[in-house]
Design a protein around this motif. Structure first.
Motif, PDB file in Angstrom:
ATOM      1  N   SER A 199      -2.814  -4.763   3.822  1.00 48.42           N
ATOM      2  CA  SER A 199      -3.928  -4.045   4.423  1.00 48.42           C
ATOM      3  C   SER A 199      -3.594  -3.731   5.881  1.00 48.42           C
ATOM      4  O   SER A 199      -2.422  -3.637   6.253  1.00 48.42           O
ATOM      5  CB  SER A 199      -5.206  -4.881   4.296  1.00 48.42           C
ATOM      6  OG  SER A 199      -6.346  -4.149   4.678  1.00 48.42           O
TER       7      SER A 199
ATOM      8  N   ALA B   1      -5.485 -10.505   1.770  1.00 46.89           N
ATOM      9  CA  ALA B   1      -5.326  -9.180   2.364  1.00 46.89           C
ATOM     10  C   ALA B   1      -4.628  -9.360   3.700  1.00 46.89           C
ATOM     11  O   ALA B   1      -5.192  -9.951   4.622  1.00 46.89           O
ATOM     12  CB  ALA B   1      -6.679  -8.502   2.547  1.00 46.89           C
TER      13      ALA B   1
ATOM     14  N   ALA C 117      -8.797  -2.082   9.091  1.00 40.64           N
ATOM     15  CA  ALA C 117      -9.503  -1.778   7.848  1.00 40.64           C
ATOM     16  C   ALA C 117     -11.011  -1.830   8.061  1.00 40.64           C
ATOM     17  O   ALA C 117     -11.558  -2.862   8.461  1.00 40.64           O
ATOM     18  CB  ALA C 117      -9.091  -2.766   6.758  1.00 40.64           C
TER      19      ALA C 117
ATOM     20  N   THR D 291      -9.984  -0.826  -0.882  1.00 41.64           N
ATOM     21  CA  THR D 291      -9.088  -1.640  -1.703  1.00 41.64           C
ATOM     22  C   THR D 291      -9.436  -3.113  -1.577  1.00 41.64           C
ATOM     23  O   THR D 291      -9.452  -3.850  -2.576  1.00 41.64           O
ATOM     24  CB  THR D 291      -7.623  -1.406  -1.300  1.00 41.64           C
ATOM     25  OG1 THR D 291      -7.302  -0.018  -1.480  1.00 41.64           O
ATOM     26  CG2 THR D 291      -6.679  -2.253  -2.136  1.00 41.64           C
ATOM     27  N   GLU D 292      -9.721  -3.561  -0.362  1.00 36.69           N
ATOM     28  CA  GLU D 292     -10.085  -4.969  -0.168  1.00 36.69           C
ATOM     29  C   GLU D 292     -11.330  -5.332  -0.966  1.00 36.69           C
ATOM     30  O   GLU D 292     -11.424  -6.441  -1.514  1.00 36.69           O
ATOM     31  CB  GLU D 292     -10.295  -5.264   1.314  1.00 36.69           C
ATOM     32  CG  GLU D 292      -9.013  -5.314   2.127  1.00 36.69           C
ATOM     33  CD  GLU D 292      -9.233  -5.859   3.530  1.00 36.69           C
ATOM     34  OE1 GLU D 292     -10.357  -6.329   3.817  1.00 36.69           O
ATOM     35  OE2 GLU D 292      -8.291  -5.813   4.342  1.00 36.69           O
TER      36      GLU D 292
ATOM     37  N   TYR E 233      -2.134  -8.065  -0.721  1.00 36.21           N
ATOM     38  CA  TYR E 233      -2.165  -6.625  -0.460  1.00 36.21           C
ATOM     39  C   TYR E 233      -1.885  -6.372   1.014  1.00 36.21           C
ATOM     40  O   TYR E 233      -2.425  -7.057   1.889  1.00 36.21           O
ATOM     41  CB  TYR E 233      -3.537  -6.068  -0.843  1.00 36.21           C
ATOM     42  CG  TYR E 233      -3.785  -4.648  -0.381  1.00 36.21           C
ATOM     43  CD1 TYR E 233      -3.101  -3.581  -0.959  1.00 36.21           C
ATOM     44  CD2 TYR E 233      -4.689  -4.367   0.644  1.00 36.21           C
ATOM     45  CE1 TYR E 233      -3.309  -2.270  -0.531  1.00 36.21           C
ATOM     46  CE2 TYR E 233      -4.910  -3.069   1.079  1.00 36.21           C
ATOM     47  CZ  TYR E 233      -4.219  -2.027   0.491  1.00 36.21           C
ATOM     48  OH  TYR E 233      -4.428  -0.743   0.927  1.00 36.21           O
TER      49      TYR E 233
ATOM     50  N   HIS F 214      -8.107   1.227   3.005  1.00 33.96           N
ATOM     51  CA  HIS F 214      -7.797  -0.207   2.990  1.00 33.96           C
ATOM     52  C   HIS F 214      -9.054  -1.026   2.734  1.00 33.96           C
ATOM     53  O   HIS F 214      -9.039  -1.992   1.959  1.00 33.96           O
ATOM     54  CB  HIS F 214      -7.162  -0.627   4.320  1.00 33.96           C
ATOM     55  CG  HIS F 214      -5.747  -0.168   4.501  1.00 33.96           C
ATOM     56  ND1 HIS F 214      -4.737  -0.496   3.627  1.00 33.96           N
ATOM     57  CD2 HIS F 214      -5.162   0.591   5.470  1.00 33.96           C
ATOM     58  CE1 HIS F 214      -3.593   0.037   4.036  1.00 33.96           C
ATOM     59  NE2 HIS F 214      -3.832   0.706   5.147  1.00 33.96           N
TER      60      HIS F 214
ATOM     61  N   ARG G 258      -3.815  -8.381   7.019  1.00 30.46           N
ATOM     62  CA  ARG G 258      -4.348  -7.454   8.005  1.00 30.46           C
ATOM     63  C   ARG G 258      -3.257  -7.130   9.032  1.00 30.46           C
ATOM     64  O   ARG G 258      -3.272  -7.580  10.182  1.00 30.46           O
ATOM     65  CB  ARG G 258      -5.581  -8.056   8.678  1.00 30.46           C
ATOM     66  CG  ARG G 258      -6.826  -8.107   7.774  1.00 30.46           C
ATOM     67  CD  ARG G 258      -7.452  -6.754   7.656  1.00 30.46           C
ATOM     68  NE  ARG G 258      -8.688  -6.754   6.867  1.00 30.46           N
ATOM     69  CZ  ARG G 258      -9.907  -6.986   7.345  1.00 30.46           C
ATOM     70  NH1 ARG G 258     -10.065  -7.293   8.623  1.00 30.46           N
ATOM     71  NH2 ARG G 258     -10.964  -6.915   6.564  1.00 30.46           N
TER      72      ARG G 258
ATOM     73  N   SER H 210       0.820  -1.206   0.000  1.00 31.11           N
ATOM     74  CA  SER H 210       0.000   0.000   0.000  1.00 31.11           C
ATOM     75  C   SER H 210       0.855   1.258   0.000  1.00 31.11           C
ATOM     76  O   SER H 210       1.947   1.288   0.561  1.00 31.11           O
ATOM     77  CB  SER H 210      -0.945   0.010   1.207  1.00 31.11           C
ATOM     78  OG  SER H 210      -0.231  -0.114   2.408  1.00 31.11           O
TER      79      SER H 210
END
Length: 285
Positions: A104, A134, A108, A123-124, A102, A120, A136, A73
């Protein structure tokens, strides 16, 4: 091939280092805005190609031949951040990537009081529809020294009211990402919160500083408006000051309080304690 974006940044560079311990260099690629900054990786056998989220056309070549892409990110916020993340996700899928990962955040959520958390979450949502993970990630522990201000000099840790946060080291999160990318741990969709096992508020931080520095550090709660006024008085743009205040508001609502053993289980070792991160800050004073 596994491609890492943002591979010259603080997190991405450590992910690549940890991945090189698990995967041959020839199977790793990086997508960076300035390839010259990744010359060291190229010398180690990593494929280096230019890729810029703001220039989606550059990503096709950067992601060529990749089975997995880790989208790290950006440090932007709002629509620009989401647009850049989505550009990378779409480019990866157009390149035939089997799984997009990603970085995240544990907090989020669309309704978060800290604006980047909504980014975030957005994006998820755009990751859904194909294989994704993702990560976390816990709130970076490297943020804590930035919150100290003049605490070690004045003996007062002055900041708005806060709440417990499971501060987590960049190094631990980088290793976790490398483990997952190397196939030693697999998560479909959002992971559990990848955090340190204990959450601390700034009262706890002050106590740790007192012990580490060998002199008293007292937690002082500053009103929200007063804190914002102080920042703007030092030249911080008003909108930036308000965004930063959102971190404290979110923390006192408990948005970053989740803490557990999932990260340590993935690492196979204890997580880096906040005390170790603060010890470096104290030594640097």
């Amino acid at each position: 091939m596994i491609v890492i974006t943002g591979a010259t940044g603080r997190l991405g560079s450590q992910v690549v280092d940890r991945l090189l311990e698990r995967v041959p260099a020839a199977e790793i690629g990086v997508s960076v805005r300035a390839p010259g900054r990744a010359a060291g990786l190229a010398a180690r056998g990593v494929r280096v190609r230019r890729g810029d989220f703001a220039d989606p056309g550059s990503l096709a070549e950067a992601f060529e031949g990749a089975a997995q892409v880790l989208v790290v990110s950006t440090d932007q916020t709002g629509d620009a951040a989401v647009a850049h993340h989505v550009a990378a996700i779409e480019a990866a899928r157009e390149a035939g990537v089997k799984r997009v990962l990603y970085t995240s955040h544990q907090g989020a959520a669309e309704d978060s009081l800290f604006a980047p958390m909504a980014d975030h979450a957005a994006t998820e949502r755009r990751l859904a529809g194909a294989a994704f993970t993702a990560l976390r990630n816990g709130f970076y522990a490297g943020t804590v020294p930035l919150l100290l201000g003049e605490a070690l000099r004045t003996g007062e840790l002055a900041a708005p009211a806060d709440g417990p946060v499971s501060w987590t080291a960049h190094a631990d999160l980088a290793e976790a990402a490398a483990i997952i990318l190397a196939g030693e741990g697999r998560f479909d969709g959002p992971t559990p919160p990848l955090t340190a096992p204990v959450a601390f508020d700034l009262e706890d931080v002050a106590a740790l500083l007192t012990d580490l520095a060998g002199r008293p550090v007292r937690r002082v709660v500053v009103g929200d408006d007063e804190w914002v006024a102080t920042l703007t008085g030092h030249g911080v743009p008003a909108d930036r000051a308000e965004l930063l205040l959102g971190m404290f508001r979110a923390a006192r609502r408990g948005e970053f309080a989740a803490a557990g053993s999932d990260l340590e289980a993935l690492l196979g070792r204890p997580a880096t304690p906040l005390r170790a991160v603060l010890a470096e800050a104290v030594e640097g004073q």
